[in-house]
Motif scaffolding. Structure first.
Motif, PDB file in Angstrom:
ATOM      1  N   GLN A 115      -2.349  11.812   7.608  1.00 36.20           N
ATOM      2  CA  GLN A 115      -3.001  10.500   7.705  1.00 36.20           C
ATOM      3  C   GLN A 115      -2.053   9.459   8.297  1.00 36.20           C
ATOM      4  O   GLN A 115      -2.461   8.625   9.122  1.00 36.20           O
ATOM      5  CB  GLN A 115      -3.486  10.060   6.326  1.00 36.20           C
ATOM      6  N   PHE A 132      -1.341  13.194   3.188  1.00 29.52           N
ATOM      7  CA  PHE A 132      -0.798  11.870   3.503  1.00 29.52           C
ATOM      8  C   PHE A 132       0.025  11.913   4.793  1.00 29.52           C
ATOM      9  O   PHE A 132      -0.043  10.990   5.614  1.00 29.52           O
ATOM     10  CB  PHE A 132       0.071  11.354   2.354  1.00 29.52           C
ATOM     11  N   ARG A 134       0.851  -1.190   0.000  1.00 29.25           N
ATOM     12  CA  ARG A 134       0.000   0.000   0.000  1.00 29.25           C
ATOM     13  C   ARG A 134       0.888   1.242   0.000  1.00 29.25           C
ATOM     14  O   ARG A 134       1.624   1.488   0.952  1.00 29.25           O
ATOM     15  CB  ARG A 134      -0.946  -0.026   1.210  1.00 29.25           C
ATOM     16  N   LEU A 178      -0.929  -1.330  -4.422  1.00 31.67           N
ATOM     17  CA  LEU A 178      -2.170  -0.558  -4.359  1.00 31.67           C
ATOM     18  C   LEU A 178      -1.793   0.886  -4.041  1.00 31.67           C
ATOM     19  O   LEU A 178      -1.280   1.174  -2.960  1.00 31.67           O
ATOM     20  CB  LEU A 178      -3.091  -1.119  -3.274  1.00 31.67           C
ATOM     21  N   VAL A 179      -2.037   1.792  -4.999  1.00 31.01           N
ATOM     22  CA  VAL A 179      -1.545   3.165  -4.874  1.00 31.01           C
ATOM     23  C   VAL A 179      -2.687   4.142  -4.603  1.00 31.01           C
ATOM     24  O   VAL A 179      -3.727   4.100  -5.255  1.00 31.01           O
ATOM     25  CB  VAL A 179      -0.800   3.601  -6.150  1.00 31.01           C
ATOM     26  N   SER A 180      -2.474   5.023  -3.637  1.00 33.07           N
ATOM     27  CA  SER A 180      -3.357   6.164  -3.382  1.00 33.07           C
ATOM     28  C   SER A 180      -2.588   7.426  -3.751  1.00 33.07           C
ATOM     29  O   SER A 180      -1.434   7.596  -3.340  1.00 33.07           O
ATOM     30  CB  SER A 180      -3.768   6.220  -1.912  1.00 33.07           C
ATOM     31  N   TYR A 181      -3.226   8.306  -4.542  1.00 35.31           N
ATOM     32  CA  TYR A 181      -2.588   9.551  -4.962  1.00 35.31           C
ATOM     33  C   TYR A 181      -3.247  10.732  -4.262  1.00 35.31           C
ATOM     34  O   TYR A 181      -4.468  10.751  -4.071  1.00 35.31           O
ATOM     35  CB  TYR A 181      -2.699   9.737  -6.478  1.00 35.31           C
ATOM     36  N   GLY A 182      -2.454  11.722  -3.884  1.00 36.27           N
ATOM     37  CA  GLY A 182      -3.013  12.892  -3.229  1.00 36.27           C
ATOM     38  C   GLY A 182      -1.929  13.874  -2.837  1.00 36.27           C
ATOM     39  O   GLY A 182      -0.787  13.779  -3.295  1.00 36.27           O
ATOM     40  N   SER A 233       0.576  13.302  -5.913  1.00 37.95           N
ATOM     41  CA  SER A 233      -0.188  13.250  -7.166  1.00 37.95           C
ATOM     42  C   SER A 233       0.621  13.673  -8.384  1.00 37.95           C
ATOM     43  O   SER A 233       0.320  13.257  -9.506  1.00 37.95           O
ATOM     44  CB  SER A 233      -1.450  14.107  -7.058  1.00 37.95           C
ATOM     45  N   ALA A 284      -2.751   5.725   9.291  1.00 39.33           N
ATOM     46  CA  ALA A 284      -3.207   5.229   7.984  1.00 39.33           C
ATOM     47  C   ALA A 284      -2.380   4.013   7.569  1.00 39.33           C
ATOM     48  O   ALA A 284      -1.159   3.999   7.739  1.00 39.33           O
ATOM     49  CB  ALA A 284      -3.099   6.316   6.929  1.00 39.33           C
ATOM     50  N   PHE A 323      -0.545   2.554   5.358  1.00 38.43           N
ATOM     51  CA  PHE A 323       0.350   2.548   4.204  1.00 38.43           C
ATOM     52  C   PHE A 323       1.658   1.859   4.572  1.00 38.43           C
ATOM     53  O   PHE A 323       2.087   1.863   5.729  1.00 38.43           O
ATOM     54  CB  PHE A 323       0.645   3.980   3.744  1.00 38.43           C
ATOM     55  N   ALA A 383       1.360   5.427  -0.552  1.00 36.66           N
ATOM     56  CA  ALA A 383       0.831   6.792  -0.593  1.00 36.66           C
ATOM     57  C   ALA A 383       1.778   7.606  -1.463  1.00 36.66           C
ATOM     58  O   ALA A 383       2.972   7.723  -1.148  1.00 36.66           O
ATOM     59  CB  ALA A 383       0.760   7.372   0.818  1.00 36.66           C
TER      60      ALA A 383
END
Length: 249
Positions: free
Chosen positions: A64, A61, A25, A52-56, A30, A69, A71, A27
């Motif tokens: 979080q 981050f 996971r 599994l990538v979360s962009y922001g 973006s 979180a 990650f 983070a």
């Protein structure tokens, strides 16, 4: 009896194979979305692991991760936030490294010379990422300040939560000008004529650091960070307009 033994061994192997594959996971800032997608694709093609990538925004981050979180790794748009996480034992400082050095550009949705439009104030709206949350926003603030334009530009500013939202403001035409990441508009190593590559002397270096978070016990996460430093990944990163530490030496 022999057949039963073989069947038992086969069944155990079937059970063990899925356990070998982990889900990492990540983070990720973006601005790094386009190269990250290619890097993940290349990594997964060579590995049983999934990413599994979360962009922001890096700022969100960072907050979080401080609040637990889930990650495994953090690819920030700066070096400050990963360092701060190591100082409170939320990240492993021994594995922290600069994976990319970002470049800031000014993009015009009107076509023509973006730099001249900025200097001549030929715009109604100027988009930047929020300087408090996004390192590219902080760099944009520095660039405008160095040109003596920060005060006069403030009434026309529209702020994106992150650099992806900032790009949307400009690409949609809602803002005539916007400070974005070069990686968002570069094509085969070339920027559009309507974009101005901001001189690095106009803002702080955008050193983007990656770090392994201490909550992660996965060797797969370590393997991915190692891949991020490989020649294969570096080639992808450079193709999207980033400098890399080796180029700065």
């Amino acid at each position: 009896m022999k057949q039963l033994f073989i069947a038992t061994i086969s069944f155990c192997l079937l059970l063990s194979n899925p356990a070998m594959a982990d889900t990492i996971r990540a983070a990720v800032a973006s601005n790094f979305m386009a190269p990250m997608k290619e890097i993940v694709q290349s990594f997964e093609a060579q590995s049983e692991h999934k990413v599994l990538v979360s962009y922001g925004s890096s700022g969100k981050f960072y907050a979080q991760i401080q609040h637990g979180a889930p990650f495994d790794i953090f690819l920030s748009a700066d070096s400050d936030k990963p360092l701060k996480l190591t100082e409170v034992n939320l990240a492993d400082d021994s594995g922290r490294f600069t994976y990319a050095i970002g470049r800031l550009v000014l993009m015009s949705s009107q076509g023509g010379d973006a730099k001249q439009q900025l200097l001549d104030k030929q715009f109604k709206r100027l988009a930047i990422a929020n300087p408090r949350l996004a390192p590219y926003g902080a760099a944009a603030h520095s660039a405008l300040t160095s040109m003596g334009l920060w005060e006069s530009a403030q009434p026309k500013l529209v702020m994106g939560e992150n650099i992806a939202q900032t790009y949307q403001f400009v690409s949609s035409g809602n803002a005539q000008l916007g400070f974005i990441a070069a990686s968002q508009i570069i094509d085969d190593g070339t920027l559009p004529a309507s974009a101005w590559l901001i001189p690095e002397s106009n803002h702080q270096t955008i050193a983007q650091d990656a770090v392994l978070l201490t909550r992660s016990t996965q060797k797969a996460a370590v393997d991915f960070l190692k891949f991020l430093r490989s020649d294969q990944a570096i080639t992808i990163i450079q193709r999207y307009g980033y400098d890399t530490p080796s180029e700065q030496q």
